[in-house]
Write a protein that holds these residues in place. Structure first.
Motif, PDB file in Angstrom:
ATOM      1  N   UNK A  99       0.830  -1.204   0.000  1.00 62.28           N
ATOM      2  CA  UNK A  99       0.000   0.000   0.000  1.00 62.28           C
ATOM      3  C   UNK A  99       0.866   1.255   0.000  1.00 62.28           C
ATOM      4  N   UNK A 100       1.976   1.247   0.744  1.00 62.29           N
ATOM      5  CA  UNK A 100       2.850   2.419   0.756  1.00 62.29           C
ATOM      6  C   UNK A 100       3.501   2.635  -0.609  1.00 62.29           C
ATOM      7  N   UNK A 101       3.908   1.556  -1.274  1.00 66.02           N
ATOM      8  CA  UNK A 101       4.451   1.685  -2.627  1.00 66.02           C
ATOM      9  C   UNK A 101       3.388   2.236  -3.572  1.00 66.02           C
ATOM     10  N   UNK A 102       2.161   1.732  -3.441  1.00 68.21           N
ATOM     11  CA  UNK A 102       1.073   2.193  -4.297  1.00 68.21           C
ATOM     12  C   UNK A 102       0.746   3.659  -4.025  1.00 68.21           C
ATOM     13  N   UNK A 103       0.786   4.066  -2.748  1.00 69.75           N
ATOM     14  CA  UNK A 103       0.559   5.476  -2.394  1.00 69.75           C
ATOM     15  C   UNK A 103       1.571   6.377  -3.101  1.00 69.75           C
ATOM     16  N   UNK A 104       2.834   5.989  -2.996  1.00 71.66           N
ATOM     17  CA  UNK A 104       3.903   6.799  -3.575  1.00 71.66           C
ATOM     18  C   UNK A 104       3.759   6.874  -5.089  1.00 71.66           C
ATOM     19  N   UNK A 108       2.985  10.176  -7.513  1.00 68.32           N
ATOM     20  CA  UNK A 108       3.875  10.571  -8.613  1.00 68.32           C
ATOM     21  C   UNK A 108       3.103  10.752  -9.917  1.00 68.32           C
ATOM     22  N   UNK A 109       2.086   9.923 -10.105  1.00 68.87           N
ATOM     23  CA  UNK A 109       1.328   9.955 -11.352  1.00 68.87           C
ATOM     24  C   UNK A 109       0.119  10.886 -11.285  1.00 68.87           C
ATOM     25  N   UNK A 110      -0.153  11.442 -10.101  1.00 65.93           N
ATOM     26  CA  UNK A 110      -1.299  12.311  -9.956  1.00 65.93           C
ATOM     27  C   UNK A 110      -2.618  11.581 -10.023  1.00 65.93           C
ATOM     28  N   UNK A 111      -2.638  10.323  -9.574  1.00 70.64           N
ATOM     29  CA  UNK A 111      -3.851   9.504  -9.611  1.00 70.64           C
ATOM     30  C   UNK A 111      -4.363   9.245  -8.198  1.00 70.64           C
ATOM     31  N   UNK A 112      -5.668   9.075  -8.039  1.00 68.85           N
ATOM     32  CA  UNK A 112      -6.200   8.722  -6.719  1.00 68.85           C
ATOM     33  C   UNK A 112      -5.823   7.295  -6.357  1.00 68.85           C
ATOM     34  N   UNK A 113      -5.704   7.053  -5.069  1.00 69.74           N
ATOM     35  CA  UNK A 113      -5.290   5.742  -4.553  1.00 69.74           C
ATOM     36  C   UNK A 113      -6.416   5.112  -3.736  1.00 69.74           C
ATOM     37  N   UNK A 114      -6.708   3.877  -4.020  1.00 69.38           N
ATOM     38  CA  UNK A 114      -7.669   3.106  -3.238  1.00 69.38           C
ATOM     39  C   UNK A 114      -6.896   2.039  -2.475  1.00 69.38           C
TER      40      UNK A 114
END
Length: 353
Positions: A99-104, A108-114
């Motif tokens: 989840x932390x990798x996905x958050x980062x 970086x890509x300016x996308x929302x994170x679920x």
């Protein structure tokens, strides 16, 4: 009179229940997070990969990315791989590192994170922080709050019970962290956000006072909600202050001084919180916290996670150096080594073996 309000950064959707994972695609569509179903899903090679087989048919437009670990390099690599796609959102499916990798990567890509956690080991699942290993050890990186949090309690039950116990320790430590924040306000005039403090404290108290155990669905619901609320409290305050005081300084000291022997984050935070409560003279509260931790099978003394009393004294002495500028009961008392030895001996007698 003008009506003064403020916007509170929080997820658009929080779905915590049994079977929630099977409805992930529908939830994202209903909440307008992803109309097209084009999702970048980050998973681990372990629990995430197994869950992929289960839910891939419900996410036909998703592209799946396997994340090898929880380092800054892993997160940068993930962002680079996702950059070529045109996605509505990033989904982090797995444990805290994934989840932390996905958050980062999402930041970086300016996308929302679920965030779709597969365990409840700590409050990072909804926090505005990504904790990643780097060449200097471990770093915390500011990221946007997840736009959605989906927690399937059936999936949580399948995780090793130690992860649930660690989450209990992290949630309960809020009580000590808020007490440190209030101390800094009284002594140093540090500004305290009353809303963030209230959210964090009540999240910790809800877990501390709940009579259930790790095998109860009702208790898991309360624990999951407490960890989500802890993340929201950090978003409200703009930093980790509502959930990080002397308890987390001691935890960081364990990690830095004994990186190969450190226990789980939540195990160390819970133990440290009970000790910090004793340091500030809240002896009854300390004993109660230690009793609750013991009831859930968590350590309350360093030897229960493989450390000697002498090593723990060293950890406590070093702890203030881990967060320069943060004022807690450790900085307030400014105890010397012999004083730490004495108060630790008193603490051991007070909580019993």
């Amino acid at each position: 009179m003008p009506v003064l309000t403020r916007l509170i950064p929080s997820p658009l959707v929080v779905d915590i229940r049994r079977g929630a994972l099977d409805d992930l695609g529908c939830v994202l569509a209903d909440e307008r997070i992803s109309h097209s179903g084009r999702l970048a899903v980050a998973v681990s090679g372990g629990s995430g990969a197994r869950l992929r087989e289960r839910i891939a048919p419900t996410l036909p437009g998703a592209t799946w990315y396997e994340v090898g670990g929880g380092t800054l390099d892993d997160a940068v690599r993930l962002a680079g791989e996702m950059k070529a796609g045109h996605y509505d959102a990033v989904v982090g499916l797995g444990g805290g590192k994934i989840i932390d990798c996905a958050k980062f990567a999402a930041a970086r890509l300016g996308l929302p994170l679920v965030a779709v956690p597969t365990n409840l080991a700590h409050d990072g699942l909804c926090s505005p922080v990504a904790t990643l290993d780097n060449d200097a050890g471990r770093g915390s990186y500011g990221v946007p709050n997840p736009i959605g949090v989906v927690i399937d309690l059936d999936v949580i039950r399948e995780a090793p019970v130690r992860f649930v116990r660690a989450g209990i320790g992290d949630a309960v430590s809020n009580v000590s962290a808020v007490a440190d924040w209030e101390l800094a306000h009284r002594v140093k005039g540090e500004k305290i956000d009353g809303l963030a403090a209230a959210i964090a404290r009540q999240a910790g108290e809800a877990v501390l006072r709940h009579p259930g155990g790790v095998g109860d669905t009702d208790f898991l619901q309360v624990l999951a909600e407490a960890l989500v609320l802890s993340g929201i409290a950090m978003s409200v305050s703009g930093d980790s202050r509502p959930c990080s005081g002397a308890c987390h300084e001691i935890n960081h000291a364990f990690d830095l001084l004994y990186p190969r022997r450190a226990a789980a984050h939540g195990e160390q935070c819970g133990l440290a919180a009970a000790f910090a409560m004793y340091l500030r003279g809240a002896h009854e509260e300390s004993a109660h916290m230690a009793g609750v931790l013991r009831r859930h099978g968590l350590p309350v003394l360093p030897d229960e996670i493989g450390f000697t009393a002498e090593e723990f004294v060293r950890v406590v002495a070093y702890a203030p150096e881990t967060r320069p500028g943060r004022y807690t009961i450790l900085e307030h008392l400014d105890l010397k080594t012999e004083q730490i030895k004495d108060v630790y001996a008193d603490y051991v007698k007070a909580i019993g073996s």
